[in-house]
Scaffold this active site. Structure first.
Site, PDB file in Angstrom:
ATOM      1  N   HIS A 190       0.875  -1.175   0.000  1.00 13.62           N
ATOM      2  CA  HIS A 190       0.000   0.000   0.000  1.00 13.62           C
ATOM      3  C   HIS A 190       0.918   1.233   0.000  1.00 13.62           C
ATOM      4  CE1 HIS A 190      -2.761   2.961   1.808  1.00 13.62           C
ATOM      5  NE2 HIS A 190      -3.763   2.151   1.541  1.00 13.62           N
TER       6      HIS A 190
ATOM      7  N   ASP B  24       3.452  -4.076   7.975  1.00 15.68           N
ATOM      8  CA  ASP B  24       2.217  -3.304   7.879  1.00 15.68           C
ATOM      9  C   ASP B  24       1.072  -4.285   8.115  1.00 15.68           C
ATOM     10  OD1 ASP B  24      -0.185  -2.304   6.940  1.00 15.68           O
ATOM     11  OD2 ASP B  24       0.627  -1.509   5.067  1.00 15.68           O
TER      12      ASP B  24
ATOM     13  N   GLN C 155      -4.127  -4.877   7.255  1.00 16.10           N
ATOM     14  CA  GLN C 155      -5.086  -5.907   6.807  1.00 16.10           C
ATOM     15  C   GLN C 155      -4.848  -7.235   7.511  1.00 16.10           C
ATOM     16  OE1 GLN C 155      -7.587  -5.112   4.927  1.00 16.10           O
ATOM     17  NE2 GLN C 155      -6.914  -3.149   4.099  1.00 16.10           N
TER      18      GLN C 155
ATOM     19  N   LYS D 185     -10.176  -0.431  10.709  1.00 11.78           N
ATOM     20  CA  LYS D 185     -10.364  -1.622   9.866  1.00 11.78           C
ATOM     21  C   LYS D 185     -10.694  -2.848  10.706  1.00 11.78           C
ATOM     22  CE  LYS D 185      -7.105   0.030   6.397  1.00 11.78           C
ATOM     23  NZ  LYS D 185      -7.924   0.447   5.251  1.00 11.78           N
TER      24      LYS D 185
ATOM     25  N   CYS E 238      -4.746   2.264  -3.599  1.00 13.03           N
ATOM     26  CA  CYS E 238      -3.527   2.851  -3.021  1.00 13.03           C
ATOM     27  C   CYS E 238      -2.330   1.933  -3.230  1.00 13.03           C
ATOM     28  CB  CYS E 238      -3.691   3.163  -1.541  1.00 13.03           C
ATOM     29  SG  CYS E 238      -4.912   4.436  -1.227  1.00 13.03           S
TER      30      CYS E 238
HETATM   31  N1  PMP Z   1      -1.695  -0.544   4.601  1.00 15.87           N
HETATM   32  C1  PMP Z   1      -2.675  -1.297   4.084  1.00 15.87           C
HETATM   33  C2  PMP Z   1      -2.367  -2.679   3.609  1.00 15.87           C
HETATM   34  C3  PMP Z   1      -3.977  -0.774   3.996  1.00 15.87           C
HETATM   35  O1  PMP Z   1      -4.945  -1.510   3.475  1.00 15.87           O
HETATM   36  C4  PMP Z   1      -4.222   0.542   4.457  1.00 15.87           C
HETATM   37  C5  PMP Z   1      -5.609   1.148   4.363  1.00 15.87           C
HETATM   38  N2  PMP Z   1      -6.249   0.985   3.138  1.00 15.87           N
HETATM   39  C6  PMP Z   1      -3.156   1.261   4.994  1.00 15.87           C
HETATM   40  C7  PMP Z   1      -1.920   0.689   5.053  1.00 15.87           C
HETATM   41  C8  PMP Z   1      -3.358   2.656   5.493  1.00 15.87           C
HETATM   42  O2  PMP Z   1      -4.166   2.647   6.628  1.00 15.87           O
HETATM   43  P1  PMP Z   1      -4.770   4.003   7.206  1.00 15.87           P
HETATM   44  O3  PMP Z   1      -5.405   4.716   6.053  1.00 15.87           O
HETATM   45  O4  PMP Z   1      -5.757   3.520   8.210  1.00 15.87           O
HETATM   46  O5  PMP Z   1      -3.648   4.757   7.811  1.00 15.87           O
END
Ligand code: PMP
Length: 410
Positions: free
Chosen positions: A122, A199, A202, A225, A365
């Site tokens: 991401h 990270d 997920q 999430k 993203c």
């Molecule tokens: N890493 C991953 C794998 C994600 O799916 C997301 C959110 N889509 C993020 C990072 C970023 O998380 P946040 O927007 O809650 O900071």
């Protein structure tokens, strides 16, 4: 579907879903819905315990302080970390990775060093490392994926050379659903003395994390999430790594003594939490993890895997549908990412919305991944505890309808 009965009545716990019986919410990888228990915990905090923590000598401030650090202990325990003071609260995963890339990265990564990420990251776990590399003159290398959407571990072994300082990788891909082999990636990083930062945006919502056994040096997550409120998340950092990190932001609470010319730092976690903290968020997230614990993370995983397997079977028979990511439900979390013939993913999503089916369309993203897949966008449906086989059936029916409607007008 064996788990359908056990999880089928959870919808009633989620006020938004209960109030909208026709809503088929399949975008939990973007954000989850919130159970009443979380909303009640936030309200209860404001009605019974609200004050600025840490600062007051009066009892109510102590109550707020206890609520905040009590939440930290509960969330740390849920994620399998015995040392709760190594859990740093942030706004979410994005801020957590920025904290690592700045607080750890600026202290440890220098000109000529190497940073390794994977192709499925991401942007939140890609751009901070890319920009750190640019700022200090380090090499930024990307490990490619296999055809099945897994990290190519042979390539990773070759990329992680003696000058590599950090391997930053996702536990689970939000765009493909791939569950990575955390222990193997950690072993590769540690083999040459690099740190491994995960990270878990997920991962934490869907899998038992077990931080102390996992071996990773840091694990970042987002509360929203995993049934919690927006604006709260964090990162757990191994104590010996934490002790080498510089503060990320400066201000109140994170200091020990402030002199005219210099300042000394408070101990972790305070050192990394400048300013008034998000107590309502922490309290809400603690309620969310209690809800997940009551379901049991193994049962959550089994439920999502059964739904994913069922979705994959049903999607496979839709002509022109191309599914990305691992071929087996075992290798992926509750995510199915696909294209539908020549219909643009945004059009698919808009047509599904007419039937109340909420899916995401876009690059998720993950532009570097999309470029490698030669796609500008995919459609992504993602499952969570409150989804059932009926939701999958609704998705499939709506896709079939969308296809017919699109071709009738084409
Ligand atoms: N890493 C991953 C794998 C994600 O799916 C997301 C959110 N889509 C993020 C990072 C970023 O998380 P946040 O927007 O809650 O900071």
């Amino acid at each position: 579907m064996t788990t359908r009965t056990a999880f089928s009545d959870l919808r009633a716990d989620f006020p938004l879903l209960a109030a909208n019986p026709g809503l088929v919410y399949l975008d939990s990888a973007a954000t989850s819905q919130k159970p009443r228990a979380v909303l009640d915990a936030v309200r209860d905090y404001y009605e019974t315990a609200n004050a600025n923590p840490h600062r007051g000598a009066y009892k109510l401030s102590g109550t707020a302080t206890d609520a905040y650090h009590g939440a930290r202990r509960e969330i740390a325990r849920f994620l399998g970390a015995a040392d709760a003071d190594t859990l740093l609260f942030t706004r979410g995963t994005t801020e957590a990775v920025n904290l690592l890339a700045t607080g750890w990265g600026q202290a440890h990564v220098h000109r000529g060093d190497r940073i390794v990420v994977t192709r499925m990251e991401h942007h939140a776990n890609f751009v901070p490392w890319q920009q750190l590399a640019r700022a200090v003159g380090a090499e930024f290398r990307i490990c490619e994926l296999t055809k099945d959407g897994l990290v190519d571990l042979d390539q990773l072994r070759a990329l992680v050379t003696a000058n590599t300082k950090v391997v930053a990788f996702g536990h689970v891909s939000n765009a493909l659903g791939t569950i990575n082999d955390v222990r193997e990636i950690v072993a590769i990083a540690h083999g040459i003395g690099a740190v491994a930062f995960c990270d878990g945006a997920q991962g934490a919502p869907h899998l038992r994390v077990g931080f102390d056994d996992l071996g990773v040096d840091a694990y970042a997550f987002s509360g929203h999430k995993m049934l919690g409120p927006m604006g709260i998340g964090g990162v757990i950092v191994k104590r010996r790594v934490l002790e080498t990190m510089h503060p990320y932001q400066f201000g109140g609470d994170m200091i020990e003594f402030v002199f005219d010319g210099d300042t000394t730092w408070n101990v972790p976690p305070h050192k990394f939490e400048a300013g008034t903290p998000n107590v309502e968020g922490a309290v809400g997230l603690a309620a969310a993890v209690r809800y997940l614990e009551a379901l049991g993370m193994d049962a959550v995983r089994a439920h999502e895997m059964a739904l994913t397997r069922y979705a994959m079977e049903r999607l496979a028979v839709i002509e022109g549908l191309h599914l990305f990511g691992p071929a087996s439900a075992e290798a992926r979390s509750g995510v199915v990412s696909f294209t539908l013939g020549d219909i643009h993913p945004h059009d698919v999503s808009t047509m599904l919305d007419v039937d109340g089916v909420c899916v995401r369309a876009g690059h998720h993203c993950a532009q570097p991944l999309m470029r490698a897949l030669h796609q500008s966008a995919t459609v992504r449906a993602s499952f969570y505890v409150y989804n059932t086989a009926d939701d999958v059936d609704a998705l499939v029916a709506s896709l079939v309808k969308a296809k017919a409607r699109f071709h009738a007008h084409a």
